[in-house]
Design a protein around this motif. Structure first.
Motif, PDB file in Angstrom:
ATOM      1  N   VAL A  57       0.820  -1.207   0.000  1.00 13.03           N
ATOM      2  CA  VAL A  57       0.000   0.000   0.000  1.00 13.03           C
ATOM      3  C   VAL A  57       0.858   1.263   0.000  1.00 13.03           C
ATOM      4  CG1 VAL A  57      -1.774   1.274   1.278  1.00 13.03           C
ATOM      5  CG2 VAL A  57      -1.883  -1.218   1.137  1.00 13.03           C
ATOM      6  N   THR A 143     -14.289  -2.337   5.378  1.00 11.07           N
ATOM      7  CA  THR A 143     -13.585  -2.218   4.109  1.00 11.07           C
ATOM      8  C   THR A 143     -12.567  -3.344   3.983  1.00 11.07           C
ATOM      9  OG1 THR A 143     -13.865   0.179   4.042  1.00 11.07           O
ATOM     10  CG2 THR A 143     -12.097  -0.749   2.705  1.00 11.07           C
ATOM     11  N   TYR A 144     -12.836  -4.244   3.070  1.00  8.94           N
ATOM     12  CA  TYR A 144     -11.926  -5.355   2.803  1.00  8.94           C
ATOM     13  C   TYR A 144     -10.782  -4.877   1.905  1.00  8.94           C
ATOM     14  CZ  TYR A 144     -14.733  -9.225   4.702  1.00  8.94           C
ATOM     15  OH  TYR A 144     -15.396 -10.103   5.532  1.00  8.94           O
ATOM     16  N   ARG A 145      -9.613  -5.465   2.115  1.00  7.18           N
ATOM     17  CA  ARG A 145      -8.460  -5.187   1.240  1.00  7.18           C
ATOM     18  C   ARG A 145      -8.134  -6.437   0.440  1.00  7.18           C
ATOM     19  NH1 ARG A 145      -4.844  -1.164   3.689  1.00  7.18           N
ATOM     20  NH2 ARG A 145      -6.575   0.044   2.776  1.00  7.18           N
ATOM     21  N   PHE A 147      -5.338  -8.056  -1.934  1.00  6.04           N
ATOM     22  CA  PHE A 147      -3.969  -8.037  -2.433  1.00  6.04           C
ATOM     23  C   PHE A 147      -3.862  -9.025  -3.593  1.00  6.04           C
ATOM     24  CE2 PHE A 147      -3.358  -6.751   2.030  1.00  6.04           C
ATOM     25  CZ  PHE A 147      -2.610  -5.584   1.852  1.00  6.04           C
ATOM     26  N   SER A 162      -3.004  -3.776  -5.000  1.00  8.31           N
ATOM     27  CA  SER A 162      -4.121  -3.908  -4.053  1.00  8.31           C
ATOM     28  C   SER A 162      -5.284  -3.027  -4.453  1.00  8.31           C
ATOM     29  CB  SER A 162      -3.665  -3.554  -2.629  1.00  8.31           C
ATOM     30  OG  SER A 162      -3.332  -2.172  -2.541  1.00  8.31           O
ATOM     31  N   ASP A 164      -9.590  -2.045  -2.692  1.00  3.06           N
ATOM     32  CA  ASP A 164     -10.505  -2.213  -1.565  1.00  3.06           C
ATOM     33  C   ASP A 164     -11.949  -2.294  -2.045  1.00  3.06           C
ATOM     34  OD1 ASP A 164      -8.271  -1.953   0.047  1.00  3.06           O
ATOM     35  OD2 ASP A 164      -8.739   0.097   0.691  1.00  3.06           O
ATOM     36  N   ARG A 238      -2.819  -3.453   7.653  1.00  4.66           N
ATOM     37  CA  ARG A 238      -2.977  -4.079   6.332  1.00  4.66           C
ATOM     38  C   ARG A 238      -2.231  -3.273   5.256  1.00  4.66           C
ATOM     39  NH1 ARG A 238      -9.128  -4.499   5.178  1.00  4.66           N
ATOM     40  NH2 ARG A 238      -8.964  -2.365   5.893  1.00  4.66           N
ATOM     41  N   SER A 239      -1.025  -2.852   5.611  1.00  6.93           N
ATOM     42  CA  SER A 239      -0.212  -2.095   4.658  1.00  6.93           C
ATOM     43  C   SER A 239       0.459  -3.003   3.637  1.00  6.93           C
ATOM     44  CB  SER A 239       0.853  -1.284   5.398  1.00  6.93           C
ATOM     45  OG  SER A 239       1.792  -2.139   6.035  1.00  6.93           O
TER      46      SER A 239
END
Length: 297
Positions: A57, A143-145, A147, A162, A164, A238-239
């Protein structure tokens, strides 16, 4: 022609051939330069021999991911997504442009904001180049991420991007304590970490499974995506993530049946609390097991 001039000519020809080969298209219309970006804060290609946490991210990726859903996402309801994969210049990234890595061309590592719902999804190619289709059932609001993990044929090195999407609802406040053991489906799972899990240093991890109870029965461990297990680590923000594979790569030599043990290595660059999800195949059914760990400065 003098020997010195001959050496210069040979070197120039070799360099020209090398550059020409690297620029040749390997998929529909992409070459090595389509996956290169200049400047600071650019995502580097991943070396699979040096597994580490990838700060997806915080850096710029040469590939852009966009998501479109066929309906508004909701907890417990399947949603059909169209994922578009394109280079920074807008060229679609099609199946022909990607290599198979761990049995698939595109891996999606999807996690909710509490890190409690982790799903590993493999999209299928859509009708248009650069389009990929998948279905997901969110288990929690927030908010789902997503990848994306893939290997361009032009570079043969791992790349990531990525995007969202949001599931309406109130996000719960979840407090996690470190754990090295977990129970699921009649089995005990254990993740052995170093006495001091230190940021910036290579850490050796051991992942173990055994049946519950005094009478031990064989663990029906089967390969999943070309490995006996996968570990995926996320930080709380969640970076980014680390996708790890065991040192035991020969599938013809399975680990001990009663207490299989697999060895992993990882480098985590920053201190903090992380979750490490283990994914295994037990008798044809995939199991996902979370371990929470603290990484020291």
């Amino acid at each position: 022609m003098t020997p010195r001039n001959q050496i210069i000519l040979i070197t120039a020809v070799a360099l020209a051939l090398y550059v020409g080969v690297r620029l040749l298209p390997t998929g529909s219309n992409l070459n090595h330069m389509d996956f290169r970006m200049e400047g600071k804060g650019v995502l580097e290609f991943c070396d699979p021999a040096n597994p580490q946490f990838i700060p997806v991210v915080a850096v710029r990726s040469p590939v852009v991911v966009t998501l479109t859903a066929d309906r508004a996402p909701a907890v417990g309801s399947p949603v059909n997504f169209t994922l578009k994969l394109a280079t920074a210049s807008g060229k679609p990234v099609a199946p022909a442009d990607l290599l198979v890595a761990h049995t698939r061309k595109l891996h999606l590592l999807i996690v909710d904001p509490t890190l409690s719902d982790y799903q590993h999804v493999h999209p299928e190619p859509g009708r248009r180049d650069g389009e990929w289709k998948f279905t997901l059932t969110p288990a929690r609001p927030g908010t789902y991420r997503v990848f994306a993990d893939f290997t361009p044929a032009a570079t043969q090195r791992g790349l990531y991007a990525s995007a969202d999407f949001t599931v309406p609802g109130t996000v719960a406040t979840v407090t996690r304590e470190p754990n090295t053991t977990a129970q699921l489906g009649g089995f005990n799972f254990e993740l052995v970490t170093p006495p001091v899990f230190q940021a910036g240093k290579v850490a050796d991890l051991k992942f173990r499974i055994e049946s519950q109870g005094r009478e031990k029965i064989p663990v029906p461990l089967q390969p999943v995506m070309g490995a006996f297990a996968h570990l995926v680590a996320f930080d709380e923000a969640r970076s980014g993530f680390a996708h790890l594979h065991p040192a035991e790569i020969d599938l013809s030599k399975p680990p001990d049946a009663l207490r299989p043990e697999l060895n992993f290595k990882v480098t985590i660059p920053a201190p903090g609390r992380y979750v490490i999800w283990a994914q295994v195949n037990l008798d044809g059914s995939e199991a996902f097991v979370p371990f929470w760990v603290d990484v020291a400065p």
